[in-house]
Scaffold this active site. Structure first.
Site, PDB file in Angstrom:
ATOM      1  N   ASP A 122      -0.184   5.110   0.929  1.00 48.18           N
ATOM      2  CA  ASP A 122      -0.458   6.092   1.983  1.00 48.18           C
ATOM      3  C   ASP A 122      -0.540   5.403   3.340  1.00 48.18           C
ATOM      4  O   ASP A 122      -1.362   4.505   3.544  1.00 48.18           O
ATOM      5  CB  ASP A 122      -1.770   6.826   1.700  1.00 48.18           C
ATOM      6  CG  ASP A 122      -1.702   7.643   0.418  1.00 48.18           C
ATOM      7  OD1 ASP A 122      -0.587   7.910  -0.046  1.00 48.18           O
ATOM      8  OD2 ASP A 122      -2.764   8.015  -0.114  1.00 48.18           O
ATOM      9  N   ASP A 164       0.875  -1.160   0.000  1.00 47.57           N
ATOM     10  CA  ASP A 164       0.000   0.000   0.000  1.00 47.57           C
ATOM     11  C   ASP A 164       0.924   1.226   0.000  1.00 47.57           C
ATOM     12  O   ASP A 164       2.121   1.109   0.289  1.00 47.57           O
ATOM     13  CB  ASP A 164      -0.884  -0.045   1.255  1.00 47.57           C
ATOM     14  CG  ASP A 164      -1.704   1.215   1.432  1.00 47.57           C
ATOM     15  OD1 ASP A 164      -2.333   1.658   0.455  1.00 47.57           O
ATOM     16  OD2 ASP A 164      -1.703   1.768   2.547  1.00 47.57           O
TER      17      ASP A 164
END
Length: 202
Positions: free
Chosen positions: A19, A17
Site C-alpha cells: 500500500d 511494501d
C-alpha cells in the site's frame, strides 16, 4: 528529467511494501478511515494518517485513541474500516515506476511483498493492479506477531526467499516501514520521490 528507481550494487533480493508503494491506494485507505471515524466525532487529517503508514488498522486505531482522547474499540473499528475500504478499493491504480521495476526483475532476482495489510485484501489489491502473477511470496499482518516498525515482516520475507537481510533492498513509502527495514539491516529506498499521492481527490 524523470527519476529512475535503481537497484543498489550487491542487491540479491527485492522486497516491496504494497500500500502506497506498489499500489497508489493510500488516499483510499485515508478516505475509508475518515468515513468510519466521523461516527466517533474524529476529524482525521492526512498528515496524522500518513505518519502511521504501514501500521495495521487495529494498531492505528489504538494510536488514534491516544491522540484524540477517545475510546474506540480497535477490533470493531478496524473491521469497519476494512469493510469501507473494500467498497472503495476498485479506485486504486498501480504506482507505475515501482511496478515497472518489479516486472523488470521478475525471474531475475528473488522478490517478496511485505505488507501491514491483511492477506485477503492484499491479494485483491495485487489482482486490481495486475501484479498477482509476479508475486509468489507475500507476508501480511496475518503472518507476524509484531507489525512494522518492528522488522519481523521484512525478516520473514528474507527468510522465505532465502536471502540474508543485508542483501535485500526494500522499497517503502511509510516511515514505520523504512524503520523496520533499517532495523532488519536491509537497504532501503523511499518511493515517495517517484510519484505524487493525491489526497485532494478524497
Amino acid at each position: 528529467m524523470e527519476k529512475k528507481l535503481e537497484i543498489y550494487p550487491g542487491t540479491k533480493a527485492l522486497i516491496f511494501d504494497l500500500d502506497g508503494t506498489l499500489a497508489d491506494n493510500m488516499p483510499i485507505h485515508f478516505l475509508a478511515f475518515r468515513n468510519v471515524l466521523k461516527d466517533y466525532k474524529v476529524d482525521l487529517k492526512p498528515e496524522l494518517f500518513m505518519s502511521l503508514a504501514g501500521v495495521p488498522a487495529v494498531e492505528t486505531i489504538a494510536h488514534y485513541n491516544d491522540f484524540f482522547g477517545v475510546q474506540m474499540d480497535p477490533e470493531k473499528v478496524g473491521h469497519q474500516k476494512e469493510a469501507e475500504y473494500e467498497k472503495l478499493m476498485h479506485k486504486m491504480k498501480p504506482v507505475e515506476p515501482v511496478v515497472a521495476l518489479l516486472k523488470k526483475y521478475h525471474g531475475k532476482l528473488p522478490m517478496a511483498v511485505g505488507t501491514g495489510g491483511y492477506r485477503r485484501l492484499a491479494e485483491i489489491t495485487m489482482q486490481i493492479i495486475g501484479i498477482d502473477k509476479y508475486v509468489d511470496i507475500l507476508v501480511s499482518a496475518d503472518d507476524v506477531q509484531h507489525p512494522k516498525p518492528h522488522p519481523e515482516t521484512f525478516l520473514k520475507c528474507a527468510e522465505k526467499i532465502g536471502v540474508a537481510p543485508e542483501f535485500c533492498q526494500v522499497f517503502e513509502d511509510g516511515e514505520p516501514g523504512m524503520q523496520a527495514a533499517r532495523t532488519a539491516g536491509m537497504m532501503v529506498t523511499s518511493v515517495n520521490d517517484f510519484y505524487e499521492m493525491d489526497f485532494s481527490l478524497v
